[in-house]
Design a protein around this motif. Structure first.
Motif, PDB file in Angstrom:
ATOM      1  N   THR A  32       0.838  -1.204   0.000  1.00 18.97           N
ATOM      2  CA  THR A  32       0.000   0.000   0.000  1.00 18.97           C
ATOM      3  C   THR A  32       0.867   1.245   0.000  1.00 18.97           C
ATOM      4  OG1 THR A  32      -1.692  -1.207   1.240  1.00 18.97           O
ATOM      5  CG2 THR A  32      -1.886   1.190   1.183  1.00 18.97           C
TER       6      THR A  32
ATOM      7  N   PHE B 146      -7.230  -3.897  -3.282  1.00 15.71           N
ATOM      8  CA  PHE B 146      -7.201  -2.467  -3.014  1.00 15.71           C
ATOM      9  C   PHE B 146      -8.519  -1.846  -3.435  1.00 15.71           C
ATOM     10  CE2 PHE B 146      -2.662  -3.385  -3.651  1.00 15.71           C
ATOM     11  CZ  PHE B 146      -2.146  -2.824  -2.503  1.00 15.71           C
ATOM     12  N   LYS B 147      -9.025  -0.946  -2.620  1.00 15.20           N
ATOM     13  CA  LYS B 147     -10.152  -0.097  -3.000  1.00 15.20           C
ATOM     14  C   LYS B 147      -9.593   1.318  -3.043  1.00 15.20           C
ATOM     15  CE  LYS B 147     -13.648  -3.038  -0.968  1.00 15.20           C
ATOM     16  NZ  LYS B 147     -14.651  -3.205   0.064  1.00 15.20           N
TER      17      LYS B 147
ATOM     18  N   GLU C 201      -8.404   8.307  -1.800  1.00 13.44           N
ATOM     19  CA  GLU C 201      -8.630   7.360  -0.707  1.00 13.44           C
ATOM     20  C   GLU C 201      -8.086   5.998  -1.125  1.00 13.44           C
ATOM     21  OE1 GLU C 201     -12.588   5.612   1.474  1.00 13.44           O
ATOM     22  OE2 GLU C 201     -12.634   7.681   0.738  1.00 13.44           O
ATOM     23  N   VAL C 202      -7.470   5.277  -0.168  1.00 14.53           N
ATOM     24  CA  VAL C 202      -6.939   3.941  -0.434  1.00 14.53           C
ATOM     25  C   VAL C 202      -7.253   3.033   0.754  1.00 14.53           C
ATOM     26  CG1 VAL C 202      -4.865   2.557  -0.855  1.00 14.53           C
ATOM     27  CG2 VAL C 202      -5.026   4.852  -1.818  1.00 14.53           C
ATOM     28  N   GLU C 203      -7.798   1.887   0.465  1.00 10.94           N
ATOM     29  CA  GLU C 203      -7.999   0.835   1.467  1.00 10.94           C
ATOM     30  C   GLU C 203      -7.349  -0.426   0.932  1.00 10.94           C
ATOM     31  OE1 GLU C 203     -12.066   0.105   2.703  1.00 10.94           O
ATOM     32  OE2 GLU C 203     -12.577   2.208   2.342  1.00 10.94           O
ATOM     33  N   SER C 204      -6.742  -1.202   1.811  1.00  5.56           N
ATOM     34  CA  SER C 204      -6.175  -2.474   1.375  1.00  5.56           C
ATOM     35  C   SER C 204      -6.636  -3.584   2.302  1.00  5.56           C
ATOM     36  CB  SER C 204      -4.650  -2.408   1.326  1.00  5.56           C
ATOM     37  OG  SER C 204      -4.125  -1.989   2.554  1.00  5.56           O
ATOM     38  N   GLU C 205      -6.873  -4.728   1.690  1.00  6.99           N
ATOM     39  CA  GLU C 205      -7.311  -5.906   2.421  1.00  6.99           C
ATOM     40  C   GLU C 205      -6.474  -7.086   1.933  1.00  6.99           C
ATOM     41  OE1 GLU C 205     -11.163  -8.303   1.611  1.00  6.99           O
ATOM     42  OE2 GLU C 205     -11.676  -6.806   3.137  1.00  6.99           O
TER      43      GLU C 205
END
Length: 88
Positions: A2, A50-51, A18-22
């Motif tokens: 990320t 990633f979103k 915006e960044v989200e990681s799972e």
């Protein structure tokens, strides 16, 4: 991964709002717990999702940037590991 993606995007002028990681993975506990020597102790697969809030035309470039990550490199290519144990 990320952090690498975000830093490289910034250097290249790719706007990320915006960044989200799972992350998730599959591991066979028989290998991890050394119950079976036929199963390796590590993950069989790791999935990273990633979103990202960005323009759609940036998606392929961002995916490519994740491959510059030292973590991606270690996991996908392997690295020699030296272990040393010292007593006090």
């Amino acid at each position: 991964m990320t952090t690498t993606m975000v830093y490289h995007a910034a250097v290249r002028g790719i706007k990320l709002e915006e960044v989200e990681s799972e992350l998730e993975g599959d591991i066979d506990l028989k290998g991890f717990l050394a119950i079976s020597d036929k199963v390796r102790p590590g993950y069989q697969e790791i999935r990273v999702n990633f979103k990202v809030k960005t323009d759609i035309e940036n998606v392929d470039r961002l995916k490519a940037l994740t491959k510059l990550s030292p973590v991606y490199d270690v996991v996908s290519s392997g690295t020699n590991v030296k272990v040393q144990i010292e007593t006090k």
